[in-house]
Scaffold this motif. Structure first.
Motif, PDB file in Angstrom:
ATOM      1  N   TRP A 296      -6.980   6.061 -15.680  1.00 20.89           N
ATOM      2  CA  TRP A 296      -7.387   5.004 -14.762  1.00 20.89           C
ATOM      3  C   TRP A 296      -6.420   3.823 -14.767  1.00 20.89           C
ATOM      4  O   TRP A 296      -6.067   3.288 -13.714  1.00 20.89           O
ATOM      5  N   ASP A 297      -5.978   3.416 -15.938  1.00 21.12           N
ATOM      6  CA  ASP A 297      -5.131   2.226 -16.034  1.00 21.12           C
ATOM      7  C   ASP A 297      -3.751   2.423 -15.403  1.00 21.12           C
ATOM      8  O   ASP A 297      -3.034   1.450 -15.179  1.00 21.12           O
ATOM      9  N   ASN A 298      -3.394   3.663 -15.128  1.00 15.74           N
ATOM     10  CA  ASN A 298      -2.101   3.927 -14.501  1.00 15.74           C
ATOM     11  C   ASN A 298      -2.135   3.732 -12.986  1.00 15.74           C
ATOM     12  O   ASN A 298      -1.088   3.746 -12.330  1.00 15.74           O
ATOM     13  N   SER A 299      -3.333   3.590 -12.419  1.00 19.77           N
ATOM     14  CA  SER A 299      -3.460   3.381 -10.976  1.00 19.77           C
ATOM     15  C   SER A 299      -3.055   1.961 -10.609  1.00 19.77           C
ATOM     16  O   SER A 299      -3.161   1.038 -11.434  1.00 19.77           O
ATOM     17  N   ASP A 300      -2.597   1.767  -9.374  1.00 18.36           N
ATOM     18  CA  ASP A 300      -2.258   0.413  -8.950  1.00 18.36           C
ATOM     19  C   ASP A 300      -3.540  -0.371  -8.685  1.00 18.36           C
ATOM     20  O   ASP A 300      -4.634   0.177  -8.556  1.00 18.36           O
ATOM     21  N   THR A 301      -3.404  -1.678  -8.599  1.00 14.54           N
ATOM     22  CA  THR A 301      -4.577  -2.550  -8.475  1.00 14.54           C
ATOM     23  C   THR A 301      -5.380  -2.255  -7.224  1.00 14.54           C
ATOM     24  O   THR A 301      -6.623  -2.265  -7.248  1.00 14.54           O
TER      25      THR A 301
ATOM     26  N   CYS B 195      -9.334  -1.274  -7.212  1.00 17.98           N
ATOM     27  CA  CYS B 195     -10.326  -2.088  -6.498  1.00 17.98           C
ATOM     28  C   CYS B 195     -11.127  -1.246  -5.512  1.00 17.98           C
ATOM     29  O   CYS B 195     -12.351  -1.388  -5.403  1.00 17.98           O
ATOM     30  N   LEU B 196     -10.443  -0.392  -4.793  1.00  8.02           N
ATOM     31  CA  LEU B 196     -11.143   0.470  -3.842  1.00  8.02           C
ATOM     32  C   LEU B 196     -12.120   1.406  -4.546  1.00  8.02           C
ATOM     33  O   LEU B 196     -13.243   1.613  -4.083  1.00  8.02           O
ATOM     34  N   SER B 197     -11.701   1.975  -5.674  1.00 12.27           N
ATOM     35  CA  SER B 197     -12.570   2.898  -6.404  1.00 12.27           C
ATOM     36  C   SER B 197     -13.787   2.178  -6.982  1.00 12.27           C
ATOM     37  O   SER B 197     -14.899   2.702  -6.960  1.00 12.27           O
ATOM     38  N   ALA B 198     -13.585   0.977  -7.497  1.00 13.59           N
ATOM     39  CA  ALA B 198     -14.707   0.202  -8.022  1.00 13.59           C
ATOM     40  C   ALA B 198     -15.694  -0.133  -6.914  1.00 13.59           C
ATOM     41  O   ALA B 198     -16.917  -0.064  -7.102  1.00 13.59           O
TER      42      ALA B 198
ATOM     43  N   ASN C 224      -9.146  -9.511 -14.091  1.00 13.15           N
ATOM     44  CA  ASN C 224     -10.159  -8.454 -14.162  1.00 13.15           C
ATOM     45  C   ASN C 224     -10.630  -8.139 -12.747  1.00 13.15           C
ATOM     46  O   ASN C 224     -11.727  -8.537 -12.340  1.00 13.15           O
ATOM     47  N   PRO C 225      -9.824  -7.426 -11.959  1.00  8.84           N
ATOM     48  CA  PRO C 225     -10.166  -7.211 -10.552  1.00  8.84           C
ATOM     49  C   PRO C 225     -11.436  -6.383 -10.353  1.00  8.84           C
ATOM     50  O   PRO C 225     -12.151  -6.590  -9.371  1.00  8.84           O
TER      51      PRO C 225
ATOM     52  N   TRP D  12       0.834  -1.211   0.000  1.00 11.23           N
ATOM     53  CA  TRP D  12       0.000   0.000   0.000  1.00 11.23           C
ATOM     54  C   TRP D  12       0.862   1.251   0.000  1.00 11.23           C
ATOM     55  O   TRP D  12       1.693   1.444   0.880  1.00 11.23           O
ATOM     56  N   LYS D  13       0.640   2.097  -1.001  1.00 11.45           N
ATOM     57  CA  LYS D  13       1.378   3.348  -1.120  1.00 11.45           C
ATOM     58  C   LYS D  13       0.503   4.573  -0.903  1.00 11.45           C
ATOM     59  O   LYS D  13       0.923   5.692  -1.170  1.00 11.45           O
ATOM     60  N   GLY D  14      -0.708   4.339  -0.428  1.00  5.88           N
ATOM     61  CA  GLY D  14      -1.604   5.457  -0.146  1.00  5.88           C
ATOM     62  C   GLY D  14      -2.746   5.520  -1.138  1.00  5.88           C
ATOM     63  O   GLY D  14      -2.685   4.969  -2.241  1.00  5.88           O
TER      64      GLY D  14
END
Length: 303
Positions: free
Chosen positions: A169-174, A178-181, A241-242, A159-161
């Motif tokens: 969007w695709d540049n975000s970490d998984t 997941c949290l945003s979805a 597909n998380p 976790w980096k924050g």
């Protein structure tokens, strides 16, 4: 002529469904999705709190009108539900509730009491005394960051924050995706409940200046119970597909936790902490020319 629709109470509904790549229309009185081959899939619109419309969907005027009469919120979202673009009013606004909410938000003392109640519900303890809304917001932010760190560590996620760019969007970490979805799903059903109860999504107490400020306030009260921990667990498993896995998780968690039975009572409980009465209409006000029939749904539902 069909009999008038009677909205089902929010607590008795299915939380949400996602629809993509289809024409949504009303055929033979039924709410249906028609795919490219002409196959119809019936959707029980009156028993669903929120329908999330993904890219590739088209909605007819008749379908939108039926959803509004049934008290079902239509929400236009991005692929996998990771962005929320717009929402349709499901027919829940009530002037007395709107005025009550606005009165609480504009009264500094009452607003502070409401914020303190939100803090108490969220963290299971009363906040420190003699703190302003700004100070409570700072304390809340620090505790939330620690909770993210703890839950990520428990799930084995690096976790980096909480950080993401909705334009890339695709540049975000998984983990952030997941949290945003997950929160997009939560915002959808919370907005449906806020509107069904007759309140305004934009009039917030902690969050302000956004069309969904009050929705964010209410969603935060439920976010860390189940949604965030499960989102981190999915992020840790490296699914191809998380976002889809998160959607399925939210559907199951919402049903198992019976969250729709909790949201409106929680809203009432939070606002009651402000200790103000619902404003009464002025004597010189003009009564409605066509009174609304008494409904059987939640407070605020039209019949």
């Amino acid at each position: 002529m069909l009999p008038p629709l009677k909205p089902i109470a929010m607590k008795e509904r299915v939380s949400l469904v996602f629809i993509e790549k289809g024409q949504i229309d009303v055929k033979d009185g039924a709410f249906v999705v028609i795919d490219d081959t002409g196959i119809r899939t019936h959707i029980p619109v009156g028993s669903i709190a929120c329908i999330m419309l993904e890219p590739g969907t088209r909605v007819s005027h008749h379908a939108a009108a039926l959803a509004a009469r049934a008290g079902t919120l239509l929400v236009w979202v991005g692929e996998a539900g990771v962005r929320l673009y717009a929402a349709g009013q499901p027919g829940g606004a009530r002037s007395d509730r709107l005025l009550y909410q606005a009165k609480l938000a504009l009264d500094d003392a009452a607003r502070l009491k409401v914020v303190r109640k939100m803090y108490e519900i969220r963290f299971g303890e009363k906040p420190p005394e003699r703190r302003s809304v700004e100070q409570l917001r700072g304390i809340e932010g620090a505790r939330v960051r620690k909770m993210y760190q703890l839950l990520a560590k428990q799930a084995g996620v690096d976790w980096k924050g909480r950080n993401y760019d909705y334009t890339a969007w695709d540049n975000s970490d998984t983990a952030n995706r997941c949290l945003s979805a997950a929160t997009a799903c939560l915002y959808g059903i919370c907005e449906a409940a806020v509107l069904a109860a007759g309140y305004a999504p934009a009039i917030g107490f902690i969050h302000t200046g956004k069309p969904l400020s009050f929705v964010y306030d209410i969603a935060d009260l439920f976010k860390f119970d189940d949604i965030v921990p499960h989102a981190f667990k999915i992020a840790a498993k490296n699914y191809s597909n998380p976002e889809r896995e998160v959607r399925l998780m939210c559907r199951d968690v919402f049903r198992q936790s019976k969250i729709l039975r909790k949201i409106i009572p929680t809203i009432e409980d939070v606002l009651a902490a402000g200790e103000l009465e619902v404003p009464k209409p002025a004597e010189e006000n003009i009564a409605p020319a066509i009174p609304n029939a008494e409904g059987i749904g939640d407070v605020g539902h039209r019949s």
